[in-house]
Design a protein around this motif. Structure first.
Motif, short mmCIF file in Angstrom:
data_model
loop_
_atom_site.label_atom_id
_atom_site.label_comp_id
_atom_site.label_asym_id
_atom_site.label_seq_id
_atom_site.Cartn_x
_atom_site.Cartn_y
_atom_site.Cartn_z
N GLY A 37 49.87 4.56 17.51
CA GLY A 37 51.02 4.50 16.59
C GLY A 37 52.02 5.61 16.89
O GLY A 37 53.22 5.38 17.07
N ALA A 38 51.51 6.86 17.00
CA ALA A 38 52.39 7.99 17.31
C ALA A 38 52.94 7.84 18.73
O ALA A 38 54.12 8.11 18.99
CB ALA A 38 51.63 9.30 17.17
N ASP A 78 41.69 10.02 23.70
CA ASP A 78 40.84 9.70 22.55
C ASP A 78 39.40 9.70 23.01
O ASP A 78 39.10 9.30 24.13
CB ASP A 78 41.21 8.33 21.95
N VAL A 79 38.52 10.14 22.12
CA VAL A 79 37.11 10.21 22.48
C VAL A 79 36.50 8.80 22.59
O VAL A 79 35.51 8.60 23.29
CB VAL A 79 36.37 11.11 21.45
N ASN A 80 37.13 7.85 21.94
CA ASN A 80 36.65 6.46 22.00
C ASN A 80 37.57 5.63 22.91
O ASN A 80 38.76 5.93 23.01
CB ASN A 80 36.65 5.83 20.61
N ASP A 84 37.43 14.40 25.17
CA ASP A 84 37.45 15.21 23.95
C ASP A 84 38.78 15.96 23.87
O ASP A 84 39.11 16.75 24.75
CB ASP A 84 36.27 16.19 24.00
N ALA A 85 39.52 15.71 22.80
CA ALA A 85 40.83 16.34 22.64
C ALA A 85 40.72 17.86 22.48
O ALA A 85 41.70 18.57 22.71
CB ALA A 85 41.54 15.75 21.43
N GLN A 121 41.26 13.75 13.21
CA GLN A 121 40.61 12.99 12.13
C GLN A 121 40.81 13.73 10.82
O GLN A 121 40.76 14.95 10.77
CB GLN A 121 39.11 12.92 12.40
N VAL A 132 49.80 6.48 12.79
CA VAL A 132 51.08 7.06 12.37
C VAL A 132 52.13 5.95 12.55
O VAL A 132 52.19 5.34 13.62
CB VAL A 132 51.46 8.24 13.28
C1 LIG Z 1 43.70 9.33 12.78
S1 LIG Z 1 43.18 8.55 14.25
C2 LIG Z 1 44.63 8.73 15.24
C3 LIG Z 1 45.65 7.65 15.09
C4 LIG Z 1 46.80 7.74 16.07
N1 LIG Z 1 47.47 9.02 16.04
C5 LIG Z 1 47.84 6.64 15.84
O1 LIG Z 1 48.96 6.96 15.49
O2 LIG Z 1 47.51 5.46 16.06
C6 LIG Z 1 42.13 9.77 14.94
C7 LIG Z 1 41.54 9.40 16.30
O3 LIG Z 1 40.87 10.56 16.79
C8 LIG Z 1 39.81 10.13 17.61
N2 LIG Z 1 38.92 11.30 17.77
C9 LIG Z 1 38.06 11.86 16.90
N3 LIG Z 1 37.51 12.96 17.42
C10 LIG Z 1 38.06 13.12 18.65
C11 LIG Z 1 37.92 14.09 19.68
N4 LIG Z 1 37.09 15.14 19.55
N5 LIG Z 1 38.65 13.95 20.80
C12 LIG Z 1 39.49 12.90 20.97
N6 LIG Z 1 39.66 11.94 20.02
C13 LIG Z 1 38.96 12.06 18.89
C14 LIG Z 1 39.24 8.93 16.89
O4 LIG Z 1 38.57 8.07 17.80
C15 LIG Z 1 40.53 8.29 16.32
O5 LIG Z 1 40.99 7.27 17.17
#
Ligand SMILES: C[S@@+](CC[C@H](N)C(=O)[O-])C[C@H]1O[C@@H](n2cnc3c(N)ncnc32)[C@H](O)[C@@H]1O
Length: 254
Positions: free
Chosen positions: A14-15, A30-32, A46-47, A63, A201
């Motif tokens: 989204g962002a 993204d971790v997934n 891992d971010a 998150q 976002v």
């Molecule tokens: C709130 S969502 C983000 C949405 C995104 N900004 C958008 O606008 O669509 C948070 C994301 O963080 C990811 N996440 C959680 N822990 C993480 C990590 N340690 N490293 C990378 N991504 C992670 C999750 O898989 C999830 O997709």
């Protein structure tokens, strides 16, 4: 060449989409796995450890379970979540490029602006806050009329899957939640599944901020140009310790 943005915790983007509309080439992390990610490049990583160098702007949407009312039941049952906002801020603080951390209203962000869908003409009640290393401005907030949500003229998109309403005792959150097609329309997102939309976002918010980042960097650069060495801190292209990047090249040409 476009300036490069890094979108940490990118989800399905989204962002990212908003930053693309502002003019950035966007790399998502993204971790997934994110099969529907809409950005230009993607890393499953891992971010909190992904290298930050080589980008003109960094965005993070960690998150929000530590802060959001949607997770309050889990928290009251003893689940704990890391304070990712603080961790990300510690990572970003030494950075020489502009950065933004996005999160929910309850997150411990500092000097943050907040945005709502009504500011952008979207039929959307979704408040998100943005802390930045640079000054950000926000449009005036239009007062919500609850009847608009109840009549389906505006929608609330929230990450509490399975629930049609938020906590009615909590002021400001007692609106009906959008179904998938309503959420897509309200958020301006047509490529995600419902669960991904509830995390996203709205692209209009990120585009609005992305444009401010670009013009602020350009403004600092022109002030530095007028005042020479005294303004070197703001002028990456005159500072040999700051690597040349697409934004600095873009400014140099302007
Ligand atoms: C709130 S969502 C983000 C949405 C995104 N900004 C958008 O606008 O669509 C948070 C994301 O963080 C990811 N996440 C959680 N822990 C993480 C990590 N340690 N490293 C990378 N991504 C992670 C999750 O898989 C999830 O997709």
């Amino acid at each position: 060449m476009k300036p490069r943005a890094l979108d940490l915790f990118c989800g399905a983007g989204g962002a990212t989409r908003g930053l693309q509309l502002a003019g950035f080439h966007v790399t998502g992390v993204d971790v997934n796995a994110q099969p529907r990610y809409c950005g230009d490049e993607f890393y499953q990583a891992d971010a909190l450890t992904f290298p930050l160098n080589g980008y003109d702007f960094i965005w993070a949407s960690p998150q929000c379970q530590s802060y959001t009312p949607c997770s309050s039941i889990q928290r009251s049952r003893g689940f704990t979540y890391p304070d990712l906002v603080a961790e990300v801020r510690d990572r970003f603080s030494p950075s020489q490029v502009p950065w933004v951390i996005e999160n929910v209203s309850q997150a411990p962000l500092r000097k943050a602006i907040f945005l709502c869908g009504l500011m952008f003409g979207l039929p959307l009640l979704r408040h998100r806050r943005f802390e930045s290393s640079i000054l950000l401005l926000a449009p005036p907030h239009i007062r919500h009329l609850r009847g608009m949500a109840i009549r389906g003229q505006v929608f609330t998109v929230a990450g509490c899957p399975g629930s049609r309403t938020n906590n009615r005792k909590s002021p400001g959150t007692s609106y009906p939640l959008a179904k998938c097609d309503e959420a897509r329309l309200a958020m301006g997102i047509d490529w995600m599944k419902h669960r991904e939309i509830t995390q996203a976002v709205p692209p209009a918010y990120a585009e609005f901020i992305g444009r401010q980042i670009l013009s602020s960097v350009a403004r600092c650069s022109s002030v530095a140009g007028e005042h020479g060495a005294a303004a070197d801190d703001h002028r990456a292209i005159d500072n040999p310790s700051v690597p040349e990047t697409p934004v600095t090249r873009f400014i140099q040409k302007a």
